[in-house]
Motif scaffolding. Structure first.
Motif, PDB file in Angstrom:
ATOM      1  N   THR A  37      21.332   5.557 -18.697  1.00 41.33           N
ATOM      2  CA  THR A  37      21.271   6.889 -18.081  1.00 41.33           C
ATOM      3  C   THR A  37      20.924   6.799 -16.595  1.00 41.33           C
ATOM      4  N   GLY A  38      20.409   5.653 -16.185  1.00 43.14           N
ATOM      5  CA  GLY A  38      19.996   5.501 -14.788  1.00 43.14           C
ATOM      6  C   GLY A  38      18.647   6.138 -14.517  1.00 43.14           C
ATOM      7  N   GLN A  39      17.948   6.577 -15.541  1.00 49.95           N
ATOM      8  CA  GLN A  39      16.603   7.128 -15.323  1.00 49.95           C
ATOM      9  C   GLN A  39      15.680   6.871 -16.513  1.00 49.95           C
ATOM     10  N   ARG A  40      14.381   6.969 -16.256  1.00 51.55           N
ATOM     11  CA  ARG A  40      13.425   6.785 -17.352  1.00 51.55           C
ATOM     12  C   ARG A  40      13.628   7.869 -18.392  1.00 51.55           C
ATOM     13  N   THR A  69      21.198  -3.416 -24.340  1.00 49.76           N
ATOM     14  CA  THR A  69      20.964  -2.519 -23.207  1.00 49.76           C
ATOM     15  C   THR A  69      19.813  -1.575 -23.557  1.00 49.76           C
ATOM     16  N   SER A  70      19.474  -0.712 -22.615  1.00 51.89           N
ATOM     17  CA  SER A  70      18.416   0.266 -22.898  1.00 51.89           C
ATOM     18  C   SER A  70      18.908   1.642 -22.463  1.00 51.89           C
ATOM     19  N   ASP A 100      23.560  -0.597 -36.506  1.00 48.29           N
ATOM     20  CA  ASP A 100      23.263  -0.839 -35.092  1.00 48.29           C
ATOM     21  C   ASP A 100      23.765   0.354 -34.287  1.00 48.29           C
ATOM     22  N   ILE A 101      23.000   0.711 -33.275  1.00 46.01           N
ATOM     23  CA  ILE A 101      23.459   1.774 -32.379  1.00 46.01           C
ATOM     24  C   ILE A 101      23.818   1.106 -31.054  1.00 46.01           C
ATOM     25  N   LEU A 102      25.046   1.330 -30.614  1.00 43.87           N
ATOM     26  CA  LEU A 102      25.533   0.681 -29.392  1.00 43.87           C
ATOM     27  C   LEU A 102      25.893   1.724 -28.347  1.00 43.87           C
ATOM     28  N   ILE A 103      25.762   1.315 -27.093  1.00 45.84           N
ATOM     29  CA  ILE A 103      26.284   2.143 -26.008  1.00 45.84           C
ATOM     30  C   ILE A 103      27.120   1.216 -25.135  1.00 45.84           C
ATOM     31  N   VAL A 113      14.061   1.086 -30.778  1.00 50.04           N
ATOM     32  CA  VAL A 113      14.951   1.654 -29.760  1.00 50.04           C
ATOM     33  C   VAL A 113      14.522   1.111 -28.399  1.00 50.04           C
ATOM     34  N   ASP A 114      15.454   0.464 -27.709  1.00 53.56           N
ATOM     35  CA  ASP A 114      15.154  -0.029 -26.363  1.00 53.56           C
ATOM     36  C   ASP A 114      15.275   1.145 -25.404  1.00 53.56           C
TER      37      ASP A 114
END
Ligand code: BTN
Length: 326
Positions: A236-239, A230-231, A181-184, A212-213
């Motif tokens: 990042t606050g941006q697309r 999360t995505s 799993d990749i977490l942030i 990947v979300d």
């Protein structure tokens, strides 16, 4: 390379200078009218291409769609992964599509993306939500010379490559939770589903499915997932440009696959351990009805997790769900 790939590559290389229709037609050995028809087709897919008598054709913007030719043109030469890329608007699960290709004898390295999946699946029989154009939902076919027990090496390599691809594209530093799993910030942003077909001591093929979300907003996650998922857009606050991210990830995966194929699993494992939030922590592992507690010590040479149990035994773990002990 298809004509579309060649046109996109030439347009990218020309940048603001643009490229003349005659030049494209000479390079590709087709008429200017045929070039024009391909440009119109690319425009209908959302590529903004300006045509002017002075500058010829200029690429102004690319759409937020995954386009096999575009991905191939940006990927450049990889050794195995991404030599063949196919994009579907919708499919059940990209792992299913790859399985069919594997049975048909397609060469390793083919990557199948879907803009959305109707039956996306995760580990341990879970569903994987895959809404249109919000993420990267893709699978890769591999035919490694590995014994079935060493296939976990590929999952470790896939997680390491995915980690680096996300970091390169977003500047974020995710963490890896065993096994893949990749977490942030403690929330899951990507996962890997490895499926294999094997004989007793020989792998026939391995399917690495990745989700990947990318551009989901908080409200697009079902309430039960909001606390744990999360995505990249949220973080990042941006697309995030999905096509660029896809290319970054495939390049990194290709590097790690080469490392595994040339027997350099230890280097991959060291990198994986460096970014893993599970190793050197006390954890609880749920495997079906079984629950084991202990300290996650390291990976073994096949990629399994070595867990020192409360009773002092070293257990080799190859599946299950891990939570950190509070
Ligand atoms: C997990 O963390 O549980 C693994 C999730 C894997 C999801 C991806 S999306 C592309 C591929 N197709 C699927 O049906 N699953 C994987």
């Amino acid at each position: 390379m298809t004509i579309d790939t060649q046109i996109l590559t030439a347009l990218r290389a020309a940048g603001d200078n643009g490229v003349a229709g005659t030049e494209l037609s000479q390079k590709m050995g087709i008429s200017r009218a045929a070039i024009w028809a391909r440009i119109e087709e690319l425009r209908s897919l959302g590529y903004e291409i300006e045509a002017s008598p002075h500058l010829g054709y200029r690429l102004l913007s690319v759409p937020d769609v995954l386009h096999a030719d575009d991905l191939l043109s940006n990927l450049g030469q990889t050794k195995v992964i991404g030599r063949d890329i196919r994009v579907f608007e919708e499919t059940t699960s990209t792992n299913d599509v790859i399985e069919k290709l594997a049975r048909d004898g397609v060469k390793e390295g083919v990557v199948v993306f879907a803009e959305s999946q109707t039956k996306g699946r995760g580990r341990l029989g879970r569903k994987w939500m895959s809404p249109p154009r919000r993420g990267l939902w893709f699978s890769i076919l591999l035919r490694p010379q590995l014994s079935p027990t060493a296939v976990t090496q590929l999952t470790i390599a896939a997680a390491t490559g995915l980690f680096r691809g996300i970091r390169a594209q977003t500047g974020l530093t995710p963490e890896i939770k065993w096994p893949n799993d990749i977490l942030i910030g403690g929330k899951k942003v990507a996962g890997i589903l490895t499926e294999l077909s094997a004989e007793l001591d020989k792998v026939k093929y391995v399917i690495i499915g990745m989700g990947v979300d990318v551009n989901l907003s908080a409200g697009e996650f079902p309430p039960e997932l909001r606390k744990i998922a999360t995505s990249l857009k949220i973080e990042t606050g941006q697309r995030v440009n999905r096509a660029e991210l896809a290319v970054n990830i495939l390049q990194e995966l290709d590097r790690d696959y080469q490392r595994i194929c040339s027997g350099k699993f230890e280097a991959v494992a060291n990198e994986w351990e460096e970014h893993c939030s599970t190793i050197r922590h006390n954890v609880i592992i749920h495997m079906g009805d079984r629950k084991i507690q202990g300290r996650a010590e390291s990976l073994d040479t096949d990629g399994a997790l070595l867990l020192r149990t409360q009773h002092g035994h070293l257990e080799r773990i190859i599946g299950g769900d891990v939570t950190l002990e509070k």
